[in-house]
Each structure stands twice: as structure tokens, then as C-alpha cells.
Design an enzyme around this catalytic site. Structure first.
Site, PDB file in Angstrom:
ATOM      1  N   HIS A 172     -16.061  -8.748   2.671  1.00 53.89           N
ATOM      2  CA  HIS A 172     -15.006  -9.627   3.176  1.00 53.89           C
ATOM      3  C   HIS A 172     -15.142 -11.030   2.605  1.00 53.89           C
ATOM      4  O   HIS A 172     -14.189 -11.617   2.081  1.00 53.89           O
ATOM      5  CB  HIS A 172     -15.066  -9.666   4.706  1.00 53.89           C
ATOM      6  CG  HIS A 172     -14.109 -10.637   5.291  1.00 53.89           C
ATOM      7  ND1 HIS A 172     -14.472 -11.921   5.631  1.00 53.89           N
ATOM      8  CD2 HIS A 172     -12.794 -10.540   5.531  1.00 53.89           C
ATOM      9  CE1 HIS A 172     -13.414 -12.545   6.079  1.00 53.89           C
ATOM     10  NE2 HIS A 172     -12.379 -11.730   6.047  1.00 53.89           N
ATOM     11  N   GLY A 232      -8.158  -7.330   4.974  1.00 52.21           N
ATOM     12  CA  GLY A 232      -8.954  -7.462   6.189  1.00 52.21           C
ATOM     13  C   GLY A 232      -8.290  -8.203   7.331  1.00 52.21           C
ATOM     14  O   GLY A 232      -8.896  -8.391   8.381  1.00 52.21           O
ATOM     15  N   CYS A 264      10.209 -37.671 -12.030  1.00 53.25           N
ATOM     16  CA  CYS A 264       8.841 -38.196 -12.048  1.00 53.25           C
ATOM     17  C   CYS A 264       8.231 -38.344 -10.661  1.00 53.25           C
ATOM     18  O   CYS A 264       7.127 -38.845 -10.524  1.00 53.25           O
ATOM     19  CB  CYS A 264       8.785 -39.526 -12.789  1.00 53.25           C
ATOM     20  SG  CYS A 264       9.647 -40.840 -11.914  1.00 53.25           S
ATOM     21  N   ARG A 299      -3.869  -1.593  -6.020  1.00 53.30           N
ATOM     22  CA  ARG A 299      -3.038  -2.813  -5.957  1.00 53.30           C
ATOM     23  C   ARG A 299      -3.504  -3.734  -7.073  1.00 53.30           C
ATOM     24  O   ARG A 299      -4.616  -3.567  -7.590  1.00 53.30           O
ATOM     25  CB  ARG A 299      -3.186  -3.508  -4.609  1.00 53.30           C
ATOM     26  CG  ARG A 299      -4.614  -3.875  -4.287  1.00 53.30           C
ATOM     27  CD  ARG A 299      -4.737  -4.437  -2.887  1.00 53.30           C
ATOM     28  NE  ARG A 299      -6.142  -4.482  -2.491  1.00 53.30           N
ATOM     29  CZ  ARG A 299      -6.560  -4.675  -1.273  1.00 53.30           C
ATOM     30  NH1 ARG A 299      -5.723  -4.824  -0.291  1.00 53.30           N
ATOM     31  NH2 ARG A 299      -7.850  -4.722  -0.994  1.00 53.30           N
ATOM     32  N   ARG A 348      -3.326   2.837   8.791  1.00 52.67           N
ATOM     33  CA  ARG A 348      -3.641   1.545   8.167  1.00 52.67           C
ATOM     34  C   ARG A 348      -2.414   0.677   8.040  1.00 52.67           C
ATOM     35  O   ARG A 348      -1.329   1.168   7.747  1.00 52.67           O
ATOM     36  CB  ARG A 348      -4.160   1.731   6.738  1.00 52.67           C
ATOM     37  CG  ARG A 348      -5.468   2.423   6.619  1.00 52.67           C
ATOM     38  CD  ARG A 348      -5.652   2.799   5.150  1.00 52.67           C
ATOM     39  NE  ARG A 348      -6.718   3.738   4.984  1.00 52.67           N
ATOM     40  CZ  ARG A 348      -7.909   3.440   4.487  1.00 52.67           C
ATOM     41  NH1 ARG A 348      -8.181   2.226   4.089  1.00 52.67           N
ATOM     42  NH2 ARG A 348      -8.834   4.361   4.363  1.00 52.67           N
ATOM     43  N   LYS A 372       0.834  -1.205   0.000  1.00 48.42           N
ATOM     44  CA  LYS A 372       0.000   0.000   0.000  1.00 48.42           C
ATOM     45  C   LYS A 372       0.867   1.254   0.000  1.00 48.42           C
ATOM     46  O   LYS A 372       0.657   2.171  -0.792  1.00 48.42           O
ATOM     47  CB  LYS A 372      -0.914  -0.025   1.228  1.00 48.42           C
ATOM     48  CG  LYS A 372      -1.951   1.069   1.231  1.00 48.42           C
ATOM     49  CD  LYS A 372      -2.810   1.012   2.479  1.00 48.42           C
ATOM     50  CE  LYS A 372      -3.693  -0.218   2.497  1.00 48.42           C
ATOM     51  NZ  LYS A 372      -4.341  -0.439   3.780  1.00 48.42           N
ATOM     52  N   SER A 415      15.570 -40.950 -14.577  1.00 43.35           N
ATOM     53  CA  SER A 415      14.393 -40.235 -14.091  1.00 43.35           C
ATOM     54  C   SER A 415      14.498 -40.173 -12.579  1.00 43.35           C
ATOM     55  O   SER A 415      14.597 -41.202 -11.913  1.00 43.35           O
ATOM     56  CB  SER A 415      13.119 -40.963 -14.517  1.00 43.35           C
ATOM     57  OG  SER A 415      12.012 -40.294 -13.989  1.00 43.35           O
ATOM     58  N   TYR A 439      12.748 -32.897 -18.848  1.00 43.65           N
ATOM     59  CA  TYR A 439      11.306 -32.868 -18.612  1.00 43.65           C
ATOM     60  C   TYR A 439      10.987 -33.111 -17.137  1.00 43.65           C
ATOM     61  O   TYR A 439      11.839 -33.566 -16.364  1.00 43.65           O
ATOM     62  CB  TYR A 439      10.588 -33.939 -19.460  1.00 43.65           C
ATOM     63  CG  TYR A 439      10.889 -35.353 -19.003  1.00 43.65           C
ATOM     64  CD1 TYR A 439      10.098 -35.961 -18.033  1.00 43.65           C
ATOM     65  CD2 TYR A 439      11.979 -36.061 -19.508  1.00 43.65           C
ATOM     66  CE1 TYR A 439      10.388 -37.247 -17.584  1.00 43.65           C
ATOM     67  CE2 TYR A 439      12.273 -37.332 -19.074  1.00 43.65           C
ATOM     68  CZ  TYR A 439      11.470 -37.915 -18.096  1.00 43.65           C
ATOM     69  OH  TYR A 439      11.759 -39.163 -17.630  1.00 43.65           O
ATOM     70  N   MET A 496      -5.425  -7.412   8.959  1.00 43.95           N
ATOM     71  CA  MET A 496      -4.841  -6.582  10.012  1.00 43.95           C
ATOM     72  C   MET A 496      -5.738  -5.369  10.222  1.00 43.95           C
ATOM     73  O   MET A 496      -6.829  -5.308   9.697  1.00 43.95           O
ATOM     74  CB  MET A 496      -3.423  -6.205   9.627  1.00 43.95           C
ATOM     75  CG  MET A 496      -2.502  -7.406   9.659  1.00 43.95           C
ATOM     76  SD  MET A 496      -0.863  -6.987   9.133  1.00 43.95           S
ATOM     77  CE  MET A 496      -1.076  -6.567   7.451  1.00 43.95           C
TER      78      MET A 496
HETATM   79  C1  PEP Z   1       9.464 -41.874  -6.653  1.00 48.45           C
HETATM   80  O1  PEP Z   1       9.988 -42.553  -5.783  1.00 48.45           O
HETATM   81  O2  PEP Z   1       9.583 -40.632  -6.718  1.00 48.45           O
HETATM   82  C2  PEP Z   1       8.605 -42.492  -7.667  1.00 48.45           C
HETATM   83  C3  PEP Z   1       8.131 -41.793  -8.680  1.00 48.45           C
HETATM   84  O3  PEP Z   1       8.275 -43.786  -7.487  1.00 48.45           O
HETATM   85  P1  PEP Z   1       7.133 -44.293  -6.497  1.00 48.45           P
HETATM   86  O4  PEP Z   1       6.430 -43.080  -5.976  1.00 48.45           O
HETATM   87  O5  PEP Z   1       6.256 -45.160  -7.273  1.00 48.45           O
HETATM   88  O6  PEP Z   1       7.945 -44.989  -5.468  1.00 48.45           O
END
Ligand code: PEP
Ligand code: MG
Length: 874
Positions: free
Chosen positions: A455, A101, A830, A336, A92, A22, A763, A850, A103
Site C-alpha cells: 500500500h 486500496g 501571463c 490496468r 470487488r 477493472k 497579454s 503563447y 474501497m
Molecule cells: C495578472 O494580473 O495576472 C498579472 C500577471 O499581473 P500581477 O499578478 O503582477 O498583478
């Protein structure tokens, strides 16, 4: 010397850390020459020091404040003691990140028994002067001395009833004077000290109270919910008062430069004539639509339209602007970036690019990844709505969504019942900041009072929670716990469905339908995909999930957990036959049967994936997960397999492990039972061959889990490649495939260079890697991790957001080692962290290809990768 107090003309918009959002924006608006009442900001540093020094204002802060107040007096020509030019101020809070709201605020500060008379004389309006005084007495009492609001309200309402007044505006000047006298008496009764008459004392006490409000319970809950750090403190803004309650040509309001519900490009807001700010926000009086200001005061409306356009272009974002009109003169009190629904965020971001205000890179950063979820979730089915019984259609669509639940009348009840697993709808005349936890716990919030900026509306929108406000045709009685509508009565626990996109309430449960993507969403996602460097794959193995992930533009599958395919009844029995029988012929038969099931499964998966890369992970969990547990199951299974109970129990005992997650699982299984992985690889390749005959070319990527040594990997890789070569020879053709490993153990990270020499891809399984790095069991950590978070021992749950210093560092090292020996190795993530925006930001800084996450998280992950990339290019 540290500077703790800044005049508005000393600051600017980039000083949010110090001046709060503010304060920084007030300074910026002053710089832009907008009509902003003059003032000062006390820094967040002063707040942090105050809280650290056992709630005492340092002499430095007091000294600087006194000097700045003198300069302020000189600039405005006003002072707290002047007869002619009386200075009154608002005090304020204003943190770096807005916490609506949460504070405290005090208006009309500087009034006392003397000054109220001066104000009455100066304005010739005693009614107005005493109205200001009674508001100050109430706000100051509540905020500074903690006197309960009801102590004042009860008297105020009784006074109105006694004199037959319907509206506050009906109370005469004398009446308000009496009310002020009574309010002052409440101070002595409740806190044994009088209201301070010295304006300077009022000011210092108010500043301290605002600093203290940083640590009140509701502010803490709000910060936890919005991941705002607890140690950044709030600034305090002291600003010259302008009076929206000084007559019929005055007023106050809040407006958004675009519709915060839909994103539509039109001024959206409300105002109340002859009122002060808290009347609008508290939702006690129902305000008028901003468009009607055109008829009431055309030139003020026009000026406001121009200012709002100027601010939006300057800040390159939709603005939420507070304004006051004093005798037909417009003042801007705050601007804001406005909170908005996910749908509005997307529409606004796309529109601003089309209007030439934002670049595509900037646009993708304007949408909160977490809010994307609400775009992907269901709404009520039109056909179901047509036959549903309407409870109310008078409400305002304060925050979109479709929710069904049982009625509760208080925030406490909502919290209690939700923690017992029930779905509840919080229905109240209005909500206040104390209700925040109950609001979080509810599926939806419905109020009878208040507008789109009340609110309830603002907080619910911020949370992405379904909310309907201003349902004026419902009579909610929170004492009797009843709601009356059109001659009917609803009670606690009755089920209602709330349509936050339309503002409607229905009786009972209404069927929902899946979300549809808007063209703007598609457009934004297309830009995100263009900007993103990291690809986003999905973790999925069922047909509906895979289809969903591809609809969301996943670029492939990052993890097929094959064990998920073993739990169908007919598959499970074969798996059990394989694990439990001692006779080789039976085991081979079982394996053959499983192979044919798996071939069908993989065929379906590869058919959906086509040329997109698809990682199939070979069997990972400990075998006992497939075994019968209850006595009854054991009986059934022993019959199915034709072995005795005793033999079965004995085998189950043999397979028992004390720490199964650290035991015989992952690639260790295939060291003992090589035929398992060979069978799975044959199934993968057979399905690839079948599809090839149909002209479908696939990219299978075979992944070995839980590897810790390069010998483990090499042993299994050679068995797998042997099996594939046999198939290739039998079919007289070359098969496409990659073989890689999951990196899930700290040791694997440390020998990443050795593994990279023999792997086509890595992975990172961050679930197991986090478990093994911390030594926190991923199944049991839930029991204690909250204690770690509450005691600030951990900042975040490392299973949800990457631990940059530990697990993150390990991944960084492993990636660097791997790339040195095998620059073309493909690397992904993953585990769950693959779908978490903050973790994605970390991964985007590494040389990986990825991330992979569950299908519903794919759009969020794409957006997060684009945001990270856009930020890194700035
Ligand atoms: C992991 O361990 O991150 C994974 C993807 O395998 P899981 O969760 O199946 O053990
Ligand atoms: Mg794992």
C-alpha cells in the site's frame, strides 16, 4: 430498461464510465481470450442510484443480478448450493479511475458452515477450506458490518502465540476451525447479529457495502487529491474465485510490465506462494521477486511473460497486472495502466515510441504534467551521502525523491505537525488506506514490512512522494515511539533523510543537489515542442530565474515585473525619495538615479534574452507598497530623506487607500506621474541601444498594465513613443519595439476591438482579471475559497484553474474581437493560469500565441500545450 448488470463477455475496454476500469478491462481480456475467471459487473449507475436512494438497492438491480447469476451458474456449471461444483466469488470495487486500496474487497464469498465442509471434502484439504472461511469472516465483518480489524487480529495473533506458531501456514485445520468459531462469536458480540449463512444474502450485503465504500473518508480524500469527481460512483465486480492459497503450487502476485520506478523494460513484480491477494497488497508477508517464478514454475512464468507482453501492446501502455496461480494454472484477475514515477513515465513513453507501439503524439499524452515537477527537483549530493551516517540500506526504493524531516510514528501526528509547518517523515511497520492524509502531509514514508507493491509503495508513487518500504533491519515500535537499528535508538523528532530512489535512510539532514535531465526527458520535451502550437514564455526578472527558464526552452519572457527590481535597499530609498519629496529637483534626481539602476537591470535581462521577445511591464503596484510601515522604519526613512517624521507620516496618510488593489495602481499611476513610465521606457531603450553597440539585437515589448479605456492607453502610448523618438533622434537610429497592454479588467475585455486597433499585443493578466470578474480579492479569497470548494459552490479555485464560463468566456470574446480588427495582433496569457494544464487546454482552443508562467512551470506548460494539441488532432 436500464441495464445494470453485465456479464464479462458483454463489455469491452471503452466502457469504463459504466463498468469501471477493472470491469471494462476484465471484459476486454475475456474478449482477447486470456485466462480470466468468469464473472459479472454491476454498473457505476447502479452505485449512483443506490447512494441517491438512501442506500437501497432497487428491485431492478436485484432482479437483473439474480438473472445474471443464474446465467453465470449455467456457464460455469457451479452454484452456491452445489455439493460437487461449489461456486465461490470475489466481490470487488472498480471505479472508472483506479483508486488503489481506497474501497473494499471481499474474497471467498459463498462460504458458510455447510459449504466450508464441502470445500474441504472436494479439495481434500480442510486446512485450506477453513483458511478461506476465516478470511471471509474477517473481510465480511470489517467491510459489511464495520467490525474493527483488530477484533479479529488480536485473537488470531494470540492464538498463534499460544500455540507457538510463527507463520500463518503453521496453523492446523482444527486450529483454523476454532478460529472460525471464535470469529463468528465476534459478530454477535460486536454487532449483535450472526454472520449470514445464506450466500445470496452475503452477496447482496457485500455489493451494498462496496457501493457505500465509495463515500468513505479515505476514498474522498484520495479523490480530492487526484481531482477525481465525487459523483461518478464505483462498479462492483463479482468474479469466480480462483485460489492462490490452495497449496504450494498455487500463489498470487502483482507485476508491472516495466519497472515503475525507472521505466526499465523488464517484468517487475512479486508473488507469494500459497497466499491470497490481500497478503501481497497488505505487505504482511514479504513476497518473492517475479523472476524466481521461472525456477518454481517455468511454464507458468513463460505464459505470464507472454500475456503481459500481449496486454502491453494491446493497451499501448505499461500494465499493472494481478494474477493468481491455482495448482499451476495461471489466471489474470486485473490489468490496468500502471502507476509510475515521473522518471519511469518519461522513459516508458520514449521507449514505446522507439518500439513502434506509440506515436510521438500519443507519447506526450502519457506523462502526467503534474508529475514533471518531481523530475525537476533535487536529489541528495553524492559527497554528502558518503559521509552521512547510514540508518538502513535494507529498504526498497519504492518511490524516488530526497526528503529530510523529523520522525513521526502515526498518520495523525504527521498531519498535525505538518499543519503546524514542520517537515515530518512518517515511519511505520506498514501503512493502510486510513493513513492517506498523514502520507500526504509527510515529506517521505518509510515502512519496515511490505514490498514494492505494498500500500505504502503504490500510494506514494501515485502521489510522487518519496517512499522506502521493507526496511527489515529497522525495528519500529509505534507504542514506545522508538526505532532500533544496529544497536542504536532513534526517537520521535530525530531528523532523518530518506533516499527514495535507492531505498536508503540516513541520520540527520543530507545536502541535496539539483535534478539532472535525462536524455529521454530531453527527447520527450523535443517532441512536445514540435507538436505544441502555443509558445511558452516565462515570467521572470532575476538572472538565475531567466537562465533557468531558457534552460527549460522558454521562447521568451512574457512578463518582467519591474516593481520586483525596486526592492534592493539602494533602489528603494530612491523610489521613496521620488514618491515622498515635494521638491521637484529632488524628485528628478531620484528618478535619474532609478533610471540608471533600471538601465543596468534591463541590460542584463535583454542580454540573456537576445533576440527572444521580452515583455517589460511598466510599474504596476500602488505606491504605498514602497513606503515604510513600522515606526522604526519611518524614523530611518525620514532621516535618510532629510524630512521630519510628521511630514513623512502626513505623506503616507495622503497615499493611504482603502482598496489599494482597486486604487491608484497600474497605468493610473502614470496618468498622475507620467515621468515614471517615461523614465522606465528610457531605461529599456538605453539598454537596447547599449546592447546593439555590442551586436546584441533585442526585441523589447513594452506593456502597460491595468488598462480599462482606450484613452488611457493612447495617452500613455503617445508619451512613450515621444520619449523613444527623442532617443532615436539623439542616437540617429531606429529602435525595435512593440507597445501593448495587459488585459486585466472586464472593461478591457469588452472594448478589446478598440484596444486592438492601437496595440501591438495583448497579454491577459488572469490574476487581476479573475479578481475583478468575480469581485474576489486575490489577497483575501484564500480565507473563504475552501468553503466554496467544500460546499461544491465552486468546482475549482478560479485563481488556479480557469473559470471557463466567466473569465474564460470573457477572454474568448476579447480575443475574437481583437482578431477581427487586428488579425496580426500577438496575444498571450501571463497570469498564474498560464502554467496550469487545464487552463492551457482552454487557451489552446483560442487564437492566441503563447502562455507565460514561472520558470519551473515552463516544461510542464510545454508538455500541456503539446498534450492539448495532440488531443485536438485525434
Ligand atoms: C495578472 O494580473 O495576472 C498579472 C500577471 O499581473 P500581477 O499578478 O503582477 O498583478
Ligand atoms: Mg495584474
Amino acid at each position: 430498461m436500464t441495464k445494470y448488470v453485465y456479464a464479462f463477455d458483454e463489455g469491452q475496454k471503452d466502457m469504463k464510465d459504466l463498468l469501471g476500469g477493472k470491469g471494462a478491462n476484465l471484459s476486454e481480456m475475456k474478449r482477447l481470450g486470456l485466462p480470466v475467471p468468469d464473472g459479472l459487473t454491476i454498473t457505476t449507475e447502479a452505485c449512483i442510484d443506490y447512494l441517491k436512494q438512501n442506500e437501497t438497492l432497487s428491485s431492478e438491480v436485484i432482479e437483473q443480478l439474480t438473472k445474471q447469476l443464474d446465467a453465470f451458474s449455467n456457464r460455469t456449471g457451479k452454484s452456491f448450493s452445489s455439493d460437487e461444483n461449489l461456486l465461490l466469488v470475489s466481490v470487488r470495487s472498480g471505479a472508472k479511475i483506479s483508486m488503489p486500496g481506497m474501497m473494499d474487497t471481499i474474497l471467498n464469498l459463498g462460504l458458510n458452515d455447510e459449504n466450508v465442509k464441502k470445500l474441504a471434502d472436494k479439495t481434500g484439504d480442510a486446512r485450506f477450506a477453513y483458511d478461506c472461511y476465516r478470511r471471509l469472516l474477517q473481510m465480511f465483518g470489517e467491510v459489511v458490518y464495520g467490525i474493527s480489524m483488530s477484533a479479529f487480529d488480536t485473537y488470531f495473533n494470540a492464538f498463534k502465540a499460544q500455540h507457538g506458531y510463527d507463520n500463518d501456514a503453521d496453523i492446523s485445520a482444527e486450529g483454523l476451525q476454532d478460529i472460525c468459531e471464535r470469529y463468528k462469536a465476534i459478530y454477535t458480540e460486536e454487532v449483535y447479529k450472526p454472520f449470514p449463512q445464506d450466500p445470496k444474502k452475503q452477496l447482496l450485503e457485500a455489493v451494498e457495502a462496496v457501493f457505500r465504500s465509495w463515500d468513505n473518508d479515505r476514498a474522498r480524500v484520495y479523490r480530492d487529491l487526484n481531482e477525481i469527481p465525487h459523483d461518478i460512483g464505483t462498479a462492483v465486480n463479482i468474479q469466480e474465485m480462483v485460489f492462490g492459497n490452495s497449496g504450494p503450487k498455487s500463489g498470487t502476485g502483482v507485476a508491472f510490465t516495466r519497472d515503475p520506478g525507472t521505466g526499465e523494460a523488464r517484468l517487475f513484480g512479486e508473488y507469494l506462494l500459497n497466499a491470497q491477494g490481500e497478503d501481497v497488497v497488505a505487505g504482511i508477508r514479504t513476497p518473492q521477486d517475479i523472476s524466481t517464478l521461472k525456477d518454481q514454475m517455468p511454464h507458468v512464468h513463460q505464459e505470464f511473460v507472454e500475456v503481459s507482453q500481449q496486454l502491453e501492446t494491446h493497451y499501448k501502455d505499461m500494465q499493472d497486472i494481478e494474477f493468481t496461480i491455482e495448482n499451476e494454472k495461471l489466471y489474470i484477475l486485473q490489468t490496468r495502466n500502471g502507476k509510475r514515477t515521473a522518471k519511469a513515465a518519461v522513459n516508458i513513453a520514449v521507449d514505446l515510441v522507439e518500439e513502434g507501439i506509440l506515436t510521438k503524439e500519443e507519447a506526450v499524452t502519457k506523462v502526467d504534467v503534474k508529475s514533471i515537477d518531481t523530475l525537476l527537483h533535487p536529489t541528495f549530493k553524492e559527497e554528502a551521502l558518503e559521509v552521512a551516517e547510514v540508518v538502513s540500506k535494507a529498504g526498497l526504493p519504492a518511490s524516488p525523491g530526497a526528503a529530510t524531516g523529523k520522525i513521526v510514528f502515526s498518520a495523525e501526528e504527521a498531519k498535525l505537525r505538518a499543519s503546524a509547518g514542520e517537515k515530518v517523515i512518517l515511519m511505520r511497520p506498514e501503512t493502510s488506506p486510513e493513513d492517506i492524509e498523514g502520507m500526504i502531509a509527510s515529506e517521505a514514508i518509510v515502512t519496515t514490512h511490505g514490498g514494492m507493491t505494498s500500500h505504502a509503495a503504490v500510494v506514494a508513487r501515485g502521489m510522487g512522494k518519496c517512499c522506502v518500504t521493507g526496511c527489515s533491519d529497522l525495528d519500529i515500535n509505534t507504542i514506545e515511539k522508538t526505532i532500533t537499528y544496529q544497536g542504536h535508538t532513534l526517537h520521535e523528532n530525530d531528523v532523518v533523510s530518506v533516499d527514495g530512489s535507492k531505498g536508503d535512510i540516513y541520520l540527520g539532514e543530507v545536502e541535496t543537489t539539483n535534478a539532472e535531465h535525462s536524455p529521454s526527458f530531453e527527447q520527450l520535451m523535443q517532441w512536445a515542442e514540435e507538436i505544441a502550437r502555443l509558445k511558452v514564455r516565462m515570467n521572470a526578472e532575476t538572472k538565475p530565474d531567466i537562465k533557468m527558464g531558457y534552460q527549460f526552452n522558454a521562447t521568451g519572457i512574457g512578463l518582467v515585473r519591474t516593481e520586483h527590481m525596486f526592492f534592493g535597499a539602494e533602489r528603494l530609498i530612491e523610489m521613496r525619495r521620488f514618491i515622498l519629496s515635494s521638491d521637484d529637483t529632488t524628485r528628478i534626481q531620484a528618478l535619474n538615479q532609478i533610471r540608471s539602476y533600471q538601465t543596468e537591470d534591463f541590460e542584463a535581462i535583454f542580454r540573456l534574452s537576445g533576440e527572444r521577445p521580452t515583455i517589460v511591464r511598466l510599474l504596476d503596484p500602488p505606491l504605498h507598497e514602497f513606503l515604510p510601515k513600522s515606526e522604526e522604519e519611518i524614523q530611518n526613512v525620514s532621516q535618510q530623506l532629510g524630512i521630519s517624521d510628521i511630514q513623512l507620516k502626513q505623506r503616507i496618510d495622503e497615499l493611504h487607500e482603502t482598496n489599494p488593489m482597486l486604487g491608484h495602481r497600474g497605468c493610473r499611476l502614470a496618468i498622475t506621474y507620467p515621468e515614471l513610465y517615461v523614465m522606465q521606457v528610457e531605461a529599456i531603450m538605453t539598454s537596447v541601444l547599449r546592447l546593439k553597440e555590442e551586436g546584441v539585437i533585442c526585441q523589447p515589448e513594452i506593456m502597460i498594465p491595468l488598462v480599462s479605456t482606450v484613452e488611457e492607453f493612447n495617452t500613455l502610448k503617445s508619451q512613450i513613443t515621444d520619449a523613444i523618438h527623442t532617443l532615436e533622434t539623439e542616437n540617429n537610429q531606429k529602435l525595435p519595439y512593440l507597445i501593448g497592454t495587459m488585459i486585466e479588467t472586464p472593461r478591457a475585455c469588452m472594448i478589446a476591438d478598440q484596444l486592438a486597433e492601437v496595440c501591438d499585443f495583448f497579454s491577459f493578466g488572469t490574476n487581476d482579471l479573475t479578481q475583478l470578474t468575480y469581485g474576489f480579492s486575490r489577497d483575501d479569497a484564500g480565507k473563504f475559497i475552501n468553503d466554496y470548494l467544500n460546499h461544491n459552490i465552486l468546482e475549482v479555485d478560479p485563481f488556479q484553474t480557469i473559470d471557463v464560463d466567466g473569465v474564460g468566456a470573457m477572454i474568448r470574446t476579447a480575443v475574437a474581437q481583437a482578431k477581427t480588427v487586428n488579425p496580426s495582433i500577438k496575444i498571450g496569457v501571463c497570469g498564474e493560469l498560464g502554467g496550469d494544464p487545464k487552463s492551457i487546454h482552454h487557451f489552446n482552443g483560442l487564437q492566441i500565441d503563447y502562455v507565460s508562467c514561472s520558470p519551473f512551470r515552463v516544461p510542464g506548460a510545454i508538455l500541456a500545450t503539446a498534450q492539448s494539441e495532440a488531443e485536438s488532432r485525434r
